[in-house]
Design an enzyme around this catalytic site. Structure first.
Site, short mmCIF file in Angstrom:
data_model
loop_
_atom_site.label_atom_id
_atom_site.label_comp_id
_atom_site.label_asym_id
_atom_site.label_seq_id
_atom_site.Cartn_x
_atom_site.Cartn_y
_atom_site.Cartn_z
N LYS A 69 0.84 -1.19 0.00
CA LYS A 69 0.00 0.00 0.00
C LYS A 69 0.88 1.25 0.00
O LYS A 69 1.85 1.34 0.75
CB LYS A 69 -0.93 -0.01 1.21
CG LYS A 69 -1.95 1.10 1.21
CD LYS A 69 -2.97 0.92 2.33
CE LYS A 69 -4.01 2.04 2.31
NZ LYS A 69 -5.06 1.86 3.33
N SER A 144 -9.49 2.73 1.62
CA SER A 144 -8.34 3.32 0.97
C SER A 144 -7.37 2.29 0.40
O SER A 144 -6.44 2.64 -0.34
CB SER A 144 -7.61 4.24 1.95
OG SER A 144 -7.10 3.51 3.05
N SER A 168 -11.16 0.73 5.51
CA SER A 168 -10.25 0.76 4.38
C SER A 168 -9.64 -0.58 3.99
O SER A 168 -9.06 -0.70 2.92
CB SER A 168 -9.11 1.75 4.65
OG SER A 168 -9.59 3.08 4.60
#
Length: 454
Positions: A69, A144, A168
Site C-alpha cells: 500500500k 483506501s 479501508s
C-alpha cells in the site's frame, strides 16, 4: 504458491515474472499497481531461489510477490501517499509491517494506489488517478486499500497489506470480491507512528481467501516493543488450519446494524442467503445487534482529532474533504474529546456484554454496491441523503469505533455482477474466531472463486 516454491515445483523468478507480466497485461485498465520495481524484484527472486537451493531456512512467505500500500513506508521505493506533496518521497527504511513481510521472504514488486493520504473509501488521487473496479471498470474499487484489493482480484499479486480506520481494508475487499481483515487494535503493531497510543486505525491483511489472509496475519501479528499497544499473542496463532465446526455457534444477524444505517436493497438482497448458509452449517442465527449508541460521535470525533494532529500543517495543500476534516478537528474542545472517550468506554462495555450472548455478529460490509467511479462518494443510499463523504461508510466505521475485529468475506453479487461482501465481526480480540467463521462461510459458498473478466 508458497508450498510449490518450497517444494521447488516453481521458482521465485518464474512466479515474480508471471505476476509482472499480469500487471503489464491488465493494469492499464485497472490502475492498481502505480509504482513498479521489476528489476529489483527479479534480483530478489534470484536471491530467494539461491537461498532455497543452498538449503538455507526460508520464511512462510518465501518467494511470494507482493505490492505494498502506497501509505506504507518502503526503503528505497517511493511512497507518495497519493499526494503531490510526497510524489518524490523515498523512505530510508521500511516501516514495521513491511519489515515483517519482507523478513518472512516476500518479494516487493511495487506499490498499490490509495486516496490522498488514505482519506476516504474511494481510490483516486491527483498523482496517479483513479483505480477501477476489476469487475466493472466504470465503478469504484473502494478504498483506501483500493489498489491492493483490485490488484488481488485481477491476479497481480497473491497477498496484500493494507490499513483500516473506517473500513479501508473491508470496503475494497467487499467491492472487489476478495478478503480483508480489520484486526483488533494492537494485533498488528505499527511503527513509526505519530500517535502510537491511538487505536482507531489499524493495519492488516488482504488476500483472495480467508486462509491466505490468515497466513499473512501470522506474519504481521505479534508483539513489538516499539508499539505501546501491541498484543502479546504471537502471530503463529493464525498459522494453524481454520477448519471449525459451527454447530451451536450463536450468530447475530444485523442487516442494518439495528437501524443505525441505511442499506441499498441490492446489497440486502445479495446478503439475504447468508443466514440460511449459517443455519445449514449448524449455527443458531437470530436478528440481534449491540447497542451502538454514540459510536458515530466516537468515530467522527476521534478521527477528526487525529487528522488535525497529524495533518494540520498540510491543511492548505490537500483535497477539500481532508481539509474539512482537519478543520473539524481543530474546532474540537477538551469537552468534545472527553465526551467521545466516555462514550467509547460505554460502547465497549455494551459490546462486551453483547458478545457474552452471541459469538459473532454478521452485517453488511458496505451500505452500497460499487458505485460510479466518477463520483467522489455516494450522495444518497436508498433515497436517503448522505452528503458527507464518510456517511455511506458507517456500516464499517461503527464497528471500528467499537474496537472489534471484522472480516470482509465474499458473499454474493448484484444483478449487475458487482461483488458484495459479508462482514463477520468477532468479539473483542476474537480475530481467530472471525477468521474461522469466515472460512467456513467461504468454503460453503465458494463466492470468492468468481474472478473478473478483465
Amino acid at each position: 504458491m508458497a508450498r510449490a516454491l518450497r517444494a521447488r515445483e516453481v521458482s521465485a523468478r518464474e512466479l515474480v515474472t508471471a505476476h509482472l507480466e499480469q500487471i503489464e497485461e491488465v493494469d492499464g485498465r485497472v490502475n492498481a499497481v502505480v509504482t513498479r520495481v521489476p528489476e529489483r524484484a527479479l534480483a530478489e527472486a534470484d536471491a530467494a531461489d539461491a537461498r532455497l537451493a543452498a538449503g538455507d531456512p526460508v520464511g512462510p512467505l518465501h518467494g511470494l510477490p507482493i505490492a505494498h500500500k502506497d501509505t506504507h513506508l518502503t526503503a528505497g521505493i517511493r511512497t507518495t501517499f497519493g499526494s503531490p506533496l510526497l510524489v518524490d518521497f523515498i523512505p530510508d527504511a521500511d516501516e514495521l509491517v513491511i519489515e515483517r513481510i519482507r523478513g518472512a521472504g516476500a518479494i516487493t514488486i511495487g506499490k498499490t494506489n490509495v486516496p490522498e493520504f488514505a482519506a476516504g473509501s474511494h481510490t483516486f488521487n491527483p498523482v496517479f488517478g483513479t483505480t477501477a473496479n476489476p469487475y466493472d471498470h466504470s465503478r469504484s474499487a473502494g478504498g483506501s486499500s483500493g489498489g491492493a484489493a483490485a490488484a488481488l482480484a485481477a491476479g497481480m499479486h497473491p497477498l496484500a497489506d493494507g490499513s483500516d480506520m473506517g473500513g479501508s481494508l473491508r470496503n475494497p475487499a467487499s467491492f472487489c470480491n476478495v478478503v480483508g481483515l480489520r484486526p483488533s487494535p494492537g494485533r498488528v503493531p505499527s511503527y513509526p507512528s505519530a500517535l502510537p497510543w491511538a487505536t482507531m486505525g489499524v493495519q492488516g491483511p488482504m488476500a483472495r481467501t480467508v486462509a491466505d489472509a490468515a497466513l499473512l496475519l501470522s506474519v504481521l501479528a505479534g508483539p513489538d516493543p516499539r508499539s505501546p499497544v501491541s498484543l502479546d499473542v504471537p502471530g503463529s496463532t493464525f498459522a494453524a488450519p481454520l477448519d471449525r465446526d459451527l454447530t451451536g455457534l450463536r450468530v447475530a444477524w444485523a442487516p442494518t446494524l439495528g437501524g443505525a444505517v441505511t442499506v441499498d436493497p441490492v446489497v440486502t438482497a445479495a446478503l439475504a442467503p447468508a443466514a440460511a448458509v449459517f443455519a445449514d452449517l449448524g449455527a443458531h442465527i437470530e436478528p440481534a445487534c449491540p447497542d451502538l449508541t454514540g459510536a458515530d460521535e466516537v468515530f467522527r470525533t476521534l478521527r477528526a482529532w487525529q487528522f488535525a494532529a497529524t495533518m494540520g500543517p498540510r491543511r492548505d495543500r490537500v483535497k477539500a474533504a481532508l481539509a474539512a476534516n482537519i478543520d473539524d478537528g481543530r474546532r474540537l474542545t477538551g469537552d468534545d474529546l472527553a465526551r467521545a472517550e466516555l462514550a467509547r468506554a460505554a460502547l465497549f462495555h455494551r459490546v462486551r456484554a453483547f458478545f457474552g450472548r452471541y459469538d459473532v455478529l454478521l452485517a453488511p460490509v458496505s451500505q452500497v454496491p460499487p458505485f460510479d467511479a466518477a463520483l467522489e462518494h455516494p450522495v444518497e443510499v436508498d433515497g436517503v441523503p448522505h452528503p458527507h463523504y464518510l456517511d455511506w461508510m458507517a456500516s464499517a466505521y461503527l464497528i471500528s469505533a467499537a474496537g472489534l475485529p471484522a472480516l470482509s468475506v465474499p458473499a454474493g453479487f448484484t444483478p449487475d455482477g458487482l461483488p458484495v461482501g459479508l462482514q463477520v465481526v468477532g468479539p473483542p480480540r476474537g480475530d481467530l474466531l472471525a477468521l474461522q467463521v469466515g472460512h467456513a462461510f467461504e468454503q460453503a459458498t465458494q463466492v470468492g472463486l468468481r474472478r473478473p473478466d478483465l
